[in-house]
Design an enzyme around this catalytic site. Structure first.
Site, mmCIF file in Angstrom:
data_model
loop_
_atom_site.group_PDB
_atom_site.id
_atom_site.type_symbol
_atom_site.label_atom_id
_atom_site.label_comp_id
_atom_site.label_asym_id
_atom_site.label_seq_id
_atom_site.Cartn_x
_atom_site.Cartn_y
_atom_site.Cartn_z
ATOM 1 N N HIS A 165 -2.494 4.291 -5.317
ATOM 2 C CA HIS A 165 -2.068 5.203 -4.172
ATOM 3 C C HIS A 165 -1.563 6.560 -4.046
ATOM 4 O O HIS A 165 -0.871 7.358 -3.567
ATOM 5 C CB HIS A 165 -0.453 3.984 -3.790
ATOM 6 C CG HIS A 165 -0.686 2.390 -2.939
ATOM 7 N ND1 HIS A 165 -2.271 2.118 -2.766
ATOM 8 C CD2 HIS A 165 -0.775 1.146 -2.685
ATOM 9 C CE1 HIS A 165 -2.749 1.343 -2.254
ATOM 10 N NE2 HIS A 165 -0.963 0.683 -2.810
ATOM 11 N N HIS B 61 0.381 1.381 4.833
ATOM 12 C CA HIS B 61 0.568 -0.593 3.960
ATOM 13 C C HIS B 61 1.739 -1.115 4.966
ATOM 14 O O HIS B 61 2.759 -0.670 4.145
ATOM 15 C CB HIS B 61 0.576 0.103 3.116
ATOM 16 C CG HIS B 61 0.946 -0.098 1.443
ATOM 17 N ND1 HIS B 61 1.296 -1.177 1.525
ATOM 18 C CD2 HIS B 61 0.025 0.042 0.742
ATOM 19 C CE1 HIS B 61 1.254 -1.747 0.739
ATOM 20 N NE2 HIS B 61 -0.122 -1.189 -0.005
ATOM 21 N N GLU C 2 -4.909 -3.444 4.298
ATOM 22 C CA GLU C 2 -5.357 -2.163 4.097
ATOM 23 C C GLU C 2 -6.697 -1.977 4.399
ATOM 24 O O GLU C 2 -7.498 -2.231 3.824
ATOM 25 C CB GLU C 2 -4.685 -2.087 2.860
ATOM 26 C CG GLU C 2 -2.961 -1.687 2.861
ATOM 27 C CD GLU C 2 -3.259 -2.507 1.240
ATOM 28 O OE1 GLU C 2 -2.748 -1.154 0.823
ATOM 29 O OE2 GLU C 2 -2.294 -3.046 0.504
HETATM 30 C C1 GLA Z 1 -1.307 -2.902 -2.869
HETATM 31 C C2 GLA Z 1 -1.829 -3.010 -3.867
HETATM 32 C C3 GLA Z 1 -0.960 -3.671 -4.666
HETATM 33 C C4 GLA Z 1 0.239 -3.308 -4.822
HETATM 34 C C5 GLA Z 1 1.230 -2.837 -3.277
HETATM 35 C C6 GLA Z 1 2.120 -2.360 -3.597
HETATM 36 O O1 GLA Z 1 -1.858 -3.403 -1.892
HETATM 37 O O2 GLA Z 1 -2.967 -3.491 -4.378
HETATM 38 O O3 GLA Z 1 -1.444 -4.528 -5.803
HETATM 39 O O4 GLA Z 1 0.092 -1.954 -5.130
HETATM 40 O O5 GLA Z 1 -0.169 -2.470 -2.768
HETATM 41 O O6 GLA Z 1 3.065 -2.762 -4.045
#
Ligand code: GLA
Length: 384
Positions: free
Chosen positions: A145, A219, A349
């Site tokens: 991220h 997110h 997402e």
């Molecule tokens: C995304 C990732 C997860 C986790 C979340 C945040 O969805 O794929 O593995 O990192 O973000 O916790």
């Protein structure tokens, strides 16, 4: 804005009443807001400060039907989203905190705009045009991220606007060449629009002066019970008959596996909890949308049977990460002090596939100078 008229009208009425003139005057027209009809509007307020003293603002967007979205300039975070249930009762349907402090202390990306690259890049490294780039590593050996300080942890510029059918907020951020290891100055714009058709639309745009990977997403952790319990009874449909299987570090193996006959299959509506115990750790997978991306198409639908709240996700992206809050463990006290336990929220997402910069068979995520990264995702809310 009609709201601006409201106060003067009310004060005038009060003044006239106080002066004993009420009888002589014809009754003042009742403003819309008094009749219980919300008026579309957008308002700005301070939301706190970062440790370095920088001010954070929060914008409240309200549509003509009373749906309300609050977005702050830190992380371009969607802080709250008030949606009606089938009886018309409103509740906040995204996880997060009541104040800025919580977001500064610890957050699993609650409501944030994630970038420069949403999800993982294996070992925080990729090669592009003969050069190897080393990124910040913040998830075991991998980059997640956008790194240690991704777009979810910076202050965005903000400009509110109104259009005929909605209110919006245009956010901007310049990610400098070398930030978190990425090449090129990336100029990013994210526009949230809350329409009077009960849609929250997000438009992303970016340009660069050096070739760079880009993969932006939102997110938000949804919980259409209003956050009162876990999301296991929510029914999910995903317009995807394949997904990208992952290794133990959640890096795609490069294969696209069919969902048919497995607990990954959401091609027809299924409650999140009905097969989750057969998926190690819970759902945290990128689904390969049948649309292939490129044009807007329905990607996902979520229904909460108790409240009747429904969300449809439309996007032009080729993938969608379905994440069921597997890392929530009750240690976070969110809004109203509520402990967010495992599976207390789910994320949808919209995105390009994880680790695309290292996976030549995946659709490319490289943005080059002279080109514009442009994508749209619409969350459409209703009840049944
Ligand atoms: C995304 C990732 C997860 C986790 C979340 C945040 O969805 O794929 O593995 O990192 O973000 O916790």
């Amino acid at each position: 804005m009609k709201k601006a008229l409201f106060l003067p009208v009310v004060s005038l009425a009060l003044l006239l009443a106080a002066a004993g003139c009420r009888k002589a005057e014809p009754p003042a027209p009742v403003p819309e807001a008094v009749k219980g009809q919300p008026t579309m509007n957008i308002q700005k307020a301070p939301f706190g400060r970062l440790p370095d003293g920088a001010n954070v603002d929060i914008y409240t967007l309200v549509n003509a039907r009373g749906l309300k979205a609050r977005i702050m300039t830190y992380g371009a975070i969607l802080v709250s989203l008030d949606l009606p249930d089938r009886t018309g009762a409103f509740a906040d349907c995204v996880l997060g905190y009541d104040s800025l402090d919580g977001y500064l202390k610890t957050t699993p990306y609650f409501g944030a705009i994630v970038g420069r690259y949403g999800n993982r890049i294996a070992k925080g490294s990729f090669s592009l045009e003969g050069k190897t780039y080393v990124l910040a590593v913040n998830d075991g050996k991998n980059h997640l991220h956008g790194g240690v300080k991704g777009f979810d942890k910076v202050i965005w510029t903000a400009e509110p606007f109104e259009e005929a059918n909605g209110v919006g907020l245009k956010l901007g951020y310049l990610s400098k060449d070398g930030e978190e290891g990425y090449p090129g100055n990336l100029n990013v714009t994210v526009v949230y629009l809350l329409t009077n058709d009960d849609e929250l639309r997000i438009d992303y745009e970016a340009t660069t002066d050096k070739a760079t990977p880009v993969n932006l997403t939102s997110h938000s952790y949804f919980n259409f019970t209003g956050g009162s319990r876990d999301v296991l009874t929510h029914e999910i449909t995903l317009a995807a008959d394949r997904y990208t299987p992952v290794d133990a570090g959640l890096i795609p193996t490069g294969k696209l596996d069919p969902v048919a006959g497995t607990p990954m299959d959401f091609t027809t509506p299924v409650a999140i909890g009905s097969r989750i115990d057969r998926v190690a750790g819970g759902y945290d997978h990128n689904y390969v949308l049948t649309s292939g991306g490129g044009a807007m198409a329905l990607a996902a639908r979520a229904v909460e049977p108790g409240s009747g709240r429904v969300m449809e996700v439309l996007t032009d992206q080729p993938g969608i990460q379905f994440y069921t809050g597997n890392f929530l463990d009750g240690t976070i006290a969110g809004k109203g002090g509520r402990a967010y336990g495992k599976h207390w929220g789910f994320c949808l997402e919209t995105q390009h596939f994880p680790d695309s910069p290292n996976q030549p068979s995946f659709p490319t995520t490289i943005l080059r100078p002279g080109d514009t990264y442009r994508t749209r995702t619409t969350f459409k809310f209703s009840v049944k």
